[in-house]
Design a protein around this motif. Structure first.
Motif, PDB file in Angstrom:
ATOM      1  N   TYR A 144       0.842  -1.199   0.000  1.00  0.00           N
ATOM      2  CA  TYR A 144       0.000   0.000   0.000  1.00  0.00           C
ATOM      3  C   TYR A 144       0.881   1.255   0.000  1.00  0.00           C
ATOM      4  N   MET A 145       1.944   1.218   0.832  1.00  0.00           N
ATOM      5  CA  MET A 145       2.839   2.378   0.923  1.00  0.00           C
ATOM      6  C   MET A 145       3.558   2.635  -0.401  1.00  0.00           C
ATOM      7  N   LEU A 146       3.927   1.578  -1.137  1.00  0.00           N
ATOM      8  CA  LEU A 146       4.594   1.761  -2.434  1.00  0.00           C
ATOM      9  C   LEU A 146       3.684   2.480  -3.421  1.00  0.00           C
ATOM     10  N   ASP A 147       2.397   2.169  -3.373  1.00  0.00           N
ATOM     11  CA  ASP A 147       1.455   2.802  -4.302  1.00  0.00           C
ATOM     12  C   ASP A 147       1.056   4.214  -3.868  1.00  0.00           C
ATOM     13  N   ASN A 148       0.940   4.435  -2.549  1.00  0.00           N
ATOM     14  CA  ASN A 148       0.351   5.687  -2.059  1.00  0.00           C
ATOM     15  C   ASN A 148       1.313   6.582  -1.285  1.00  0.00           C
ATOM     16  N   GLY A 149       2.508   6.132  -1.011  1.00  0.00           N
ATOM     17  CA  GLY A 149       3.512   6.972  -0.353  1.00  0.00           C
ATOM     18  C   GLY A 149       3.495   6.934   1.160  1.00  0.00           C
ATOM     19  N   SER A 150       2.438   6.494   1.784  1.00  0.00           N
ATOM     20  CA  SER A 150       2.370   6.419   3.248  1.00  0.00           C
ATOM     21  C   SER A 150       1.435   5.263   3.641  1.00  0.00           C
ATOM     22  N   PRO A 151       1.575   4.725   4.869  1.00  0.00           N
ATOM     23  CA  PRO A 151       0.690   3.638   5.299  1.00  0.00           C
ATOM     24  C   PRO A 151      -0.748   4.134   5.489  1.00  0.00           C
ATOM     25  N   PRO A 152      -1.714   3.228   5.437  1.00  0.00           N
ATOM     26  CA  PRO A 152      -3.116   3.644   5.652  1.00  0.00           C
ATOM     27  C   PRO A 152      -3.334   4.077   7.098  1.00  0.00           C
ATOM     28  N   LYS A 153      -4.322   4.930   7.292  1.00  0.00           N
ATOM     29  CA  LYS A 153      -4.638   5.385   8.647  1.00  0.00           C
ATOM     30  C   LYS A 153      -5.312   4.275   9.453  1.00  0.00           C
ATOM     31  N   GLU A 154      -6.061   3.433   8.761  1.00  0.00           N
ATOM     32  CA  GLU A 154      -6.719   2.278   9.391  1.00  0.00           C
ATOM     33  C   GLU A 154      -6.471   1.054   8.520  1.00  0.00           C
ATOM     34  N   ASP A 165      -7.916   9.507   0.958  1.00  0.00           N
ATOM     35  CA  ASP A 165      -6.598  10.128   0.842  1.00  0.00           C
ATOM     36  C   ASP A 165      -5.577   9.231   0.126  1.00  0.00           C
ATOM     37  N   ALA A 166      -6.020   8.277  -0.700  1.00  0.00           N
ATOM     38  CA  ALA A 166      -5.119   7.372  -1.421  1.00  0.00           C
ATOM     39  C   ALA A 166      -5.314   7.555  -2.924  1.00  0.00           C
ATOM     40  N   PRO A 167      -4.544   8.471  -3.542  1.00  0.00           N
ATOM     41  CA  PRO A 167      -4.756   8.769  -4.961  1.00  0.00           C
ATOM     42  C   PRO A 167      -4.390   7.605  -5.890  1.00  0.00           C
ATOM     43  N   SER A 168      -3.417   6.808  -5.543  1.00  0.00           N
ATOM     44  CA  SER A 168      -2.958   5.722  -6.424  1.00  0.00           C
ATOM     45  C   SER A 168      -3.320   4.349  -5.860  1.00  0.00           C
ATOM     46  N   TRP A 169      -4.447   4.265  -5.197  1.00  0.00           N
ATOM     47  CA  TRP A 169      -4.854   2.991  -4.570  1.00  0.00           C
ATOM     48  C   TRP A 169      -5.030   1.933  -5.641  1.00  0.00           C
ATOM     49  N   ASN A 170      -4.378   0.786  -5.496  1.00  0.00           N
ATOM     50  CA  ASN A 170      -4.427  -0.287  -6.485  1.00  0.00           C
ATOM     51  C   ASN A 170      -4.758  -1.612  -5.779  1.00  0.00           C
ATOM     52  N   GLY A 171      -5.770  -1.582  -4.937  1.00  0.00           N
ATOM     53  CA  GLY A 171      -6.079  -2.744  -4.100  1.00  0.00           C
ATOM     54  C   GLY A 171      -7.281  -3.512  -4.586  1.00  0.00           C
ATOM     55  N   PRO A 172      -7.801  -4.386  -3.816  1.00  0.00           N
ATOM     56  CA  PRO A 172      -7.520  -4.547  -2.388  1.00  0.00           C
ATOM     57  C   PRO A 172      -6.160  -5.225  -2.144  1.00  0.00           C
ATOM     58  N   TYR A 173      -5.535  -4.825  -1.046  1.00  0.00           N
ATOM     59  CA  TYR A 173      -4.212  -5.338  -0.696  1.00  0.00           C
ATOM     60  C   TYR A 173      -4.292  -6.540   0.244  1.00  0.00           C
ATOM     61  N   ALA A 174      -5.445  -6.768   0.826  1.00  0.00           N
ATOM     62  CA  ALA A 174      -5.631  -7.894   1.756  1.00  0.00           C
ATOM     63  C   ALA A 174      -7.073  -8.367   1.685  1.00  0.00           C
ATOM     64  N   LYS A 175      -7.317  -9.507   2.262  1.00  0.00           N
ATOM     65  CA  LYS A 175      -8.682 -10.035   2.389  1.00  0.00           C
ATOM     66  C   LYS A 175      -9.224  -9.660   3.765  1.00  0.00           C
ATOM     67  N   ALA A 176     -10.533  -9.682   3.899  1.00  0.00           N
ATOM     68  CA  ALA A 176     -11.146  -9.313   5.184  1.00  0.00           C
ATOM     69  C   ALA A 176     -10.689 -10.249   6.303  1.00  0.00           C
ATOM     70  N   GLY A 177     -10.498 -11.520   6.001  1.00  0.00           N
ATOM     71  CA  GLY A 177     -10.042 -12.478   7.014  1.00  0.00           C
ATOM     72  C   GLY A 177      -8.621 -12.233   7.476  1.00  0.00           C
ATOM     73  N   ASP A 178      -7.818 -11.541   6.670  1.00  0.00           N
ATOM     74  CA  ASP A 178      -6.433 -11.253   7.048  1.00  0.00           C
ATOM     75  C   ASP A 178      -6.347 -10.211   8.156  1.00  0.00           C
ATOM     76  N   LEU A 179      -7.422  -9.478   8.403  1.00  0.00           N
ATOM     77  CA  LEU A 179      -7.405  -8.421   9.414  1.00  0.00           C
ATOM     78  C   LEU A 179      -7.782  -8.939  10.803  1.00  0.00           C
ATOM     79  N   GLY A 228       7.966   2.466  14.595  1.00  0.00           N
ATOM     80  CA  GLY A 228       8.219   2.665  13.172  1.00  0.00           C
ATOM     81  C   GLY A 228       7.101   3.507  12.569  1.00  0.00           C
ATOM     82  N   GLN A 229       6.979   3.457  11.242  1.00  0.00           N
ATOM     83  CA  GLN A 229       5.910   4.235  10.597  1.00  0.00           C
ATOM     84  C   GLN A 229       4.530   3.743  11.023  1.00  0.00           C
ATOM     85  N   TYR A 230       4.409   2.456  11.316  1.00  0.00           N
ATOM     86  CA  TYR A 230       3.133   1.873  11.784  1.00  0.00           C
ATOM     87  C   TYR A 230       3.451   0.721  12.717  1.00  0.00           C
ATOM     88  N   ASP A 231       2.537   0.415  13.584  1.00  0.00           N
ATOM     89  CA  ASP A 231       2.675  -0.729  14.504  1.00  0.00           C
ATOM     90  C   ASP A 231       1.474  -1.654  14.323  1.00  0.00           C
TER      91      ASP A 231
END
Length: 195
Positions: free
Chosen positions: A117-127, A137-151, A168-171
């Motif tokens: 996600y960060m490679l496409d949008n420059g920063s990690p998602p807020k959620e 706030d994700a202009p170049s979003w190219n997802g979905p990057y995960a499945k609902a079960g992965d969360l 780090g940038q995210y925990d």
């Protein structure tokens, strides 16, 4: 070799008495008197032997069949219950440890999804939901990057996520089996910075 004597029981013919042994003892006249209730004297010794064997087999008392007693059956059932309990406890402990390891692997995979996600949008998602659906706030979003079960972890609890993170940038935090902060063993917390 065993033969039936005049009483319908087995006789090996190897006794200590003197005189004829084996078939000759049964067939010879005068050496032994046959006292079975169905004894028939006949001119032919063979015919008399056959008739006497037939009546002897008809008068035998069958042995009673022996089965299991109630006490024996109860003892076996109790032993099987004890063995089943021991096996179930050892298997459930192994499954719990395997689920904990799977949760730790899910943290690593979720970290890779956030990195994509960060490679496409420059920063990690807020959620974490930003991995499933395009946030505003994700202009170049190219997802979905995960499945609902992965969360969710193997026990169905959501992973903890903070952005910006303290390490780090995210925990990403996996709270273990109890789904709460803190704990020991399979209830211990595990974060992406611990990899």
């Amino acid at each position: 070799m065993a033969f039936l004597n005049s009483f319908g029981t087995r006789d090996s013919g190897l006794g200590t008495r003197s005189g004829p042994r084996g078939p000759d003892a049964i067939l010879s006249k005068g050496t032994r008197e046959m006292r079975h209730p169905g004894f028939v004297r006949s001119k032919s010794p063979r015919r008399a032997l056959c008739r006497n064997l037939e009546t002897a087999s008809r008068h035998r008392v069958p042995l009673p069949a022996r089965g299991f007693t109630l006490l024996e059956m109860l003892a076996v059932i109790v032993l099987l219950g004890i063995v089943a309990t021991i096996v179930a406890r050892s298997i459930s402990g192994s499954v719990t440890k395997a689920d904990y390891k799977a949760g730790k692997l899910q943290v690593a995979k979720l970290g890779q999804d956030i990195d994509a996600y960060m490679l496409d949008n420059g920063s990690p998602p807020k959620e974490l939901q930003g991995l499933l659906a395009k946030p505003g706030d994700a202009p170049s979003w190219n997802g979905p990057y995960a499945k609902a079960g992965d969360l969710k972890d193997p026990w169905g609890h959501p992973f903890g996520y903070t952005m910006p993170g303290q390490h780090g940038q995210y925990d990403i935090v996996f709270y273990g089996r109890d789904g709460k902060p803190g704990g020991e063993g399979v209830d211990a917390d595990y974060g992406n910075w611990q990899q």
